[in-house]
Write a protein that holds these residues in place. Structure first.
Motif, mmCIF file in Angstrom:
data_model
loop_
_atom_site.group_PDB
_atom_site.id
_atom_site.type_symbol
_atom_site.label_atom_id
_atom_site.label_comp_id
_atom_site.label_asym_id
_atom_site.label_seq_id
_atom_site.Cartn_x
_atom_site.Cartn_y
_atom_site.Cartn_z
ATOM 1 N N PRO A 52 1.209 -13.260 10.198
ATOM 2 C CA PRO A 52 -0.199 -13.588 10.454
ATOM 3 C C PRO A 52 -0.962 -12.505 11.212
ATOM 4 N N GLU A 53 -0.259 -11.681 11.971
ATOM 5 C CA GLU A 53 -0.917 -10.606 12.716
ATOM 6 C C GLU A 53 -1.144 -9.358 11.864
ATOM 7 N N GLY A 54 -0.515 -9.277 10.694
ATOM 8 C CA GLY A 54 -0.684 -8.121 9.816
ATOM 9 C C GLY A 54 0.092 -6.891 10.236
ATOM 10 N N PHE A 55 1.167 -7.072 11.011
ATOM 11 C CA PHE A 55 1.970 -5.912 11.431
ATOM 12 C C PHE A 55 2.783 -5.385 10.253
ATOM 13 N N CYS A 56 2.802 -4.054 10.120
ATOM 14 C CA CYS A 56 3.507 -3.418 9.012
ATOM 15 C C CYS A 56 4.394 -2.292 9.534
ATOM 16 N N LYS A 57 5.505 -2.092 8.836
ATOM 17 C CA LYS A 57 6.453 -1.010 9.121
ATOM 18 C C LYS A 57 6.614 -0.242 7.810
ATOM 19 N N ALA A 58 6.066 0.979 7.775
ATOM 20 C CA ALA A 58 6.047 1.767 6.541
ATOM 21 C C ALA A 58 7.115 2.846 6.554
ATOM 22 N N ALA A 59 7.990 2.831 5.564
ATOM 23 C CA ALA A 59 8.974 3.892 5.340
ATOM 24 C C ALA A 59 8.301 4.939 4.449
ATOM 25 N N MET A 60 8.204 6.168 4.943
ATOM 26 C CA MET A 60 7.483 7.202 4.204
ATOM 27 C C MET A 60 8.412 8.355 3.801
ATOM 28 N N PHE A 61 8.143 8.893 2.614
ATOM 29 C CA PHE A 61 8.915 9.990 2.034
ATOM 30 C C PHE A 61 7.970 11.060 1.493
ATOM 31 N N PRO A 62 8.379 12.341 1.494
ATOM 32 C CA PRO A 62 7.653 13.341 0.714
ATOM 33 C C PRO A 62 8.019 13.127 -0.759
ATOM 34 N N LEU A 63 7.067 13.359 -1.656
ATOM 35 C CA LEU A 63 7.308 13.247 -3.093
ATOM 36 C C LEU A 63 6.812 14.517 -3.761
ATOM 37 N N LEU A 64 7.733 15.340 -4.251
ATOM 38 C CA LEU A 64 7.353 16.540 -4.993
ATOM 39 C C LEU A 64 6.911 16.090 -6.381
ATOM 40 N N VAL A 65 5.635 16.212 -6.676
ATOM 41 C CA VAL A 65 5.081 15.707 -7.935
ATOM 42 C C VAL A 65 5.506 16.601 -9.094
ATOM 43 N N THR A 66 6.090 15.966 -10.116
ATOM 44 C CA THR A 66 6.506 16.680 -11.321
ATOM 45 C C THR A 66 5.682 16.268 -12.542
ATOM 46 N N GLU A 67 4.976 15.141 -12.424
ATOM 47 C CA GLU A 67 4.181 14.650 -13.555
ATOM 48 C C GLU A 67 2.968 13.891 -13.034
ATOM 49 N N GLU A 68 1.800 14.245 -13.571
ATOM 50 C CA GLU A 68 0.548 13.572 -13.242
ATOM 51 C C GLU A 68 0.065 12.879 -14.509
ATOM 52 N N LEU A 69 0.095 11.557 -14.507
ATOM 53 C CA LEU A 69 -0.249 10.790 -15.701
ATOM 54 C C LEU A 69 -1.759 10.698 -15.891
ATOM 55 N N SER A 70 -2.193 10.661 -17.155
ATOM 56 C CA SER A 70 -3.622 10.510 -17.424
ATOM 57 C C SER A 70 -4.020 9.035 -17.413
ATOM 58 N N SER A 71 -3.023 8.159 -17.496
ATOM 59 C CA SER A 71 -3.266 6.724 -17.493
ATOM 60 C C SER A 71 -2.242 6.075 -16.577
ATOM 61 N N TRP A 72 -2.706 5.205 -15.664
ATOM 62 C CA TRP A 72 -1.799 4.526 -14.739
ATOM 63 C C TRP A 72 -2.370 3.161 -14.385
ATOM 64 N N PRO A 73 -1.528 2.256 -13.856
ATOM 65 C CA PRO A 73 -1.946 0.865 -13.668
ATOM 66 C C PRO A 73 -3.230 0.652 -12.869
ATOM 67 N N GLU A 74 -3.444 1.389 -11.788
ATOM 68 C CA GLU A 74 -4.610 1.132 -10.939
ATOM 69 C C GLU A 74 -5.728 2.166 -11.110
ATOM 70 N N GLN A 75 -5.764 2.832 -12.261
ATOM 71 C CA GLN A 75 -6.765 3.884 -12.455
ATOM 72 C C GLN A 75 -8.194 3.355 -12.449
ATOM 73 N N SER A 76 -8.380 2.080 -12.761
ATOM 74 C CA SER A 76 -9.751 1.540 -12.779
ATOM 75 C C SER A 76 -10.284 1.314 -11.366
ATOM 76 N N THR A 77 -9.395 1.217 -10.369
ATOM 77 C CA THR A 77 -9.839 0.972 -8.995
ATOM 78 C C THR A 77 -9.462 2.099 -8.042
ATOM 79 N N ARG A 78 -8.711 3.079 -8.509
ATOM 80 C CA ARG A 78 -8.251 4.171 -7.643
ATOM 81 C C ARG A 78 -8.687 5.525 -8.194
ATOM 82 N N GLU A 79 -9.192 6.350 -7.304
ATOM 83 C CA GLU A 79 -9.425 7.752 -7.630
ATOM 84 C C GLU A 79 -8.413 8.549 -6.834
ATOM 85 N N ARG A 80 -7.909 9.603 -7.427
ATOM 86 C CA ARG A 80 -6.950 10.451 -6.714
ATOM 87 C C ARG A 80 -7.585 11.817 -6.472
#
Length: 167
Positions: A108-136
């Motif tokens: 209920p308090e909205g506390f979050c614990k995020a595990a973060m990693f570096p990601l070496l990008v090898t492929e940038e897709l032209s179509s992805w699930p959240e493309q209608s609401t996300r700009e990169r």
């Protein structure tokens, strides 16, 4: 259109000690600039996405679910939110934050614990699930630190990513 679909709902969501467990990554690439004819220099760029709930940029991240490893969750979020695939590198650490949009009956308090990693990008897709609401947007590390939405993201970038990359 891609047959990839973003997961929705929180019935598979993991929690620990009152925190919602999050998995995410800092997608990056190397850009070579030829400023000087004798010397080419590699610049690191990181990929950020717009926030759906206000100003500022975010790294891809989201709920870590019961049927996946934290690495699988981080890769899934990068694909769903930013439309990128790549190679996860060494774990950067856990980052704690509070989120009004992630408050629920288990947290209920909205506390979050995020595990973060570096990601070496090898492929940038032209179509992805959240493309209608996300700009990169590819940005330099100083631009990312300046344009990030939340303070913990600068900590992940500077204390986590830059220290990892320099090692």
């Amino acid at each position: 259109m891609s047959d990839l679909v973003a997961r929705t709902g929180r019935h598979q969501q993991r929690y620990e000690d009152g925190c919602r467990l999050i998995a995410g990554c800092i997608p990056f690439r190397y850009r070579t600039s030829d400023d000087n004819a004798c010397k080419s220099e590699k610049t690191i760029e990181v990929l950020m996405i717009n926030s759906q709930s206000g100003p500022g940029l975010l790294f891809p991240k989201g709920g870590w679910e019961n049927d996946e490893t934290v690495e699988e969750a981080a890769l899934r979020e990068a694909l769903e939110e930013a439309g990128v695939r790549g190679e996860l590198k060494d774990f950067l650490g856990y980052y704690y934050f509070r989120s009004k949009s992630l408050q629920d009956e288990f947290c209920p308090e909205g506390f979050c614990k995020a595990a973060m990693f570096p990601l070496l990008v090898t492929e940038e897709l032209s179509s992805w699930p959240e493309q209608s609401t996300r700009e990169r947007r590819w940005v330099t590390i100083p631009e990312a630190a300046e344009q990030r939405r939340h303070p913990w993201m600068e900590e992940a970038l500077v204390e986590g990513f830059q220290k990892w990359h320099a090692a």
